[in-house]
Design a protein around this motif. Structure first.
Motif, mmCIF file in Angstrom:
data_model
loop_
_atom_site.group_PDB
_atom_site.id
_atom_site.type_symbol
_atom_site.label_atom_id
_atom_site.label_comp_id
_atom_site.label_asym_id
_atom_site.label_seq_id
_atom_site.Cartn_x
_atom_site.Cartn_y
_atom_site.Cartn_z
ATOM 1 N N ALA A 1 2.602 4.690 -10.235
ATOM 2 C CA ALA A 1 3.248 3.365 -9.655
ATOM 3 C C ALA A 1 4.454 2.471 -10.565
ATOM 4 O O ALA A 1 5.463 2.958 -10.570
ATOM 5 N N VAL B 1 7.901 1.928 -8.615
ATOM 6 C CA VAL B 1 7.477 0.932 -7.137
ATOM 7 C C VAL B 1 8.327 -0.349 -7.674
ATOM 8 O O VAL B 1 8.223 -0.887 -9.157
ATOM 9 N N VAL C 1 4.589 0.695 0.015
ATOM 10 C CA VAL C 1 3.838 1.433 -0.542
ATOM 11 C C VAL C 1 2.240 2.387 -0.093
ATOM 12 O O VAL C 1 1.591 1.274 1.532
ATOM 13 N N VAL D 1 -1.060 4.751 0.136
ATOM 14 C CA VAL D 1 -2.067 5.238 0.065
ATOM 15 C C VAL D 1 -2.336 6.632 -0.091
ATOM 16 O O VAL D 1 -3.519 5.987 0.668
ATOM 17 N N VAL E 1 -3.200 3.503 -7.915
ATOM 18 C CA VAL E 1 -2.473 3.541 -7.950
ATOM 19 C C VAL E 1 -2.275 2.522 -6.821
ATOM 20 O O VAL E 1 -1.365 1.776 -6.753
ATOM 21 N N ALA F 1 0.771 -0.712 -7.309
ATOM 22 C CA ALA F 1 1.877 -1.043 -6.729
ATOM 23 C C ALA F 1 1.520 -2.767 -6.812
ATOM 24 O O ALA F 1 2.468 -2.774 -6.448
ATOM 25 N N HIS G 1 7.861 4.416 -0.985
ATOM 26 C CA HIS G 1 6.908 5.481 -1.508
ATOM 27 C C HIS G 1 5.795 5.685 -0.466
ATOM 28 O O HIS G 1 4.451 4.837 -1.049
#
Length: 349
Positions: A166, A172, A178, A180, A190, A194, A240
């Motif tokens: 991340a 990020v 985001v 995941v 992660v 974030a 992302h």
């Protein structure tokens, strides 16, 4: 000494391992705790080809027992977390600030162990599932003595990979969105990477609804059992998307969830020959597909940073440790990990 050895057919706990003395530039570490990662299971099931016999484990922490000539940054009695990156520090990639790309760190595995007079391989330049292991000096990162070993061990793989993906690879940014996919040990990190980076919308996706509470604890603002619900929250897509499972169909879903200029980061480990497909035309909106090795990290820098973030309360480590097992209960740890019952199981010595 005790350790977990995979002989090419099965993994078992043995008590007749031997290890040589540390040579120049090496550190002998008495391992106190080691996390069980799916990469260890991937050696057992053949997803990661590796020559047997091999001592498994690569996510450990312990106490320096002895050092070889030339090692000055750690000494006997120091607490350390272990990196898997045995970078040389002198090649072009190391000098460009890319120690995870060091070609000398990705080569023929060492054999510091023996059993019955026959050499035994070391996994990921680490082999933390043993009472003692030898690593290169650069792999032994000093940590504060007040961090529990069971928590510190996880810095060496799950944390540095997930948080690093991340912060270092995806970079990020404040206010980013985001997604995941997969909330195991890597995915949870992660999520908190974030969160630490300041992402405003963090969507966790996992087929197991029982994981929602822990996903939200680590930073998820939303949770879905499949990617179908993501567009309800992010109708234009995500900045992302991280694939943390290792299934090619989920790689495609991560790519399809991207907004313009979005990037998909691949962290899961499918089979060595696995192939994924995507609509090529969709990439011309400045989208990217990124691989990520070990969180694109600088272990000596990042381990220390994560230790301080933990001490300040920003980074969760203790909460990652679902269950601890004596090394003799390795089989139970594997069973629980395979069934998805733990975020991280940790072996203790």
């Amino acid at each position: 000494m005790k350790g977990v050895v995979f002989d090419g057919t099965r993994a078992e706990v043995v008590d007749d391992l031997e290890i040589r003395d540390p040579g120049p530039g090496e550190v002998l570490v008495a391992v106190a705790a080691a996390g069980l990662c799916h990469s260890d299971l991937s050696v057992i099931d053949g997803t990661i080809p590796f020559p047997p016999p091999v001592v498994l484990g690569h996510e450990g922490a312990g106490v320096v027992e002895a050092v070889g000539a030339g090692v000055t940054h750690v000494g006997p009695g120091d607490h350390v977390a272990l990196s898997t990156i045995a970078s040389c520090g002198a090649c072009a990639d190391c000098n460009r600030g890319r120690p995870t790309m060091c070609r000398k760190a990705i080569g023929a595995p060492d054999q510091p162990f023996s059993r019955g007079g026959k050499p035994v391989y070391q996994f990921a330049a680490n082999s933390a599932f043993a009472e003692r292991t030898i690593v290169k000096a650069v792999q032994a990162v000093r940590i504060p003595d007040d961090i529990p070993f069971t928590s510190a061990a996880l810095i060496g793989c799950a944390v540095v990979t997930g948080v690093g993906a991340a912060l270092n690879r995806a970079r990020v940014g404040l206010g980013d969105s985001v997604v995941v996919i997969g909330t195991g040990g890597i995915g949870l990190n992660v999520l908190q990477g974030a969160r630490i980076a300041g992402a405003s919308t963090i969507v966790a996706v996992d087929a197991n609804p029982a994981k929602e509470a822990v996903a939200r604890q680590f930073g998820a603002t939303h949770f879905f059992a499949s990617t179908e619900g993501v567009r309800e929250v992010l109708p234009q897509g995500a900045d992302h998307a991280f694939e943390c499972v290792g299934r090619v169909e989920l790689v495609r879903e991560a790519i399809d969830l991207l907004d313009r200029h979005g990037q998909a980061v691949l962290l899961g480990m499918p089979g060595a020959g696995a192939e994924a497909s995507f609509v090529v035309a969709s990439m011309f909106l400045d989208k990217s597909i990124l691989g990520c090795r070990y969180g694109s990290s600088h272990p000596q820098r990042d381990f220390a940073l994560y230790a301080e973030l933990y001490r300040s309360g920003l980074l969760l480590l203790d909460e990652l440790v679902t269950t601890t097992y004596a090394v003799e209960d390795f089989g139970k740890a594997v069973e629980d990990a395979g069934a998805g019952r733990v975020a991280r199981g940790v072996l203790t010595f």
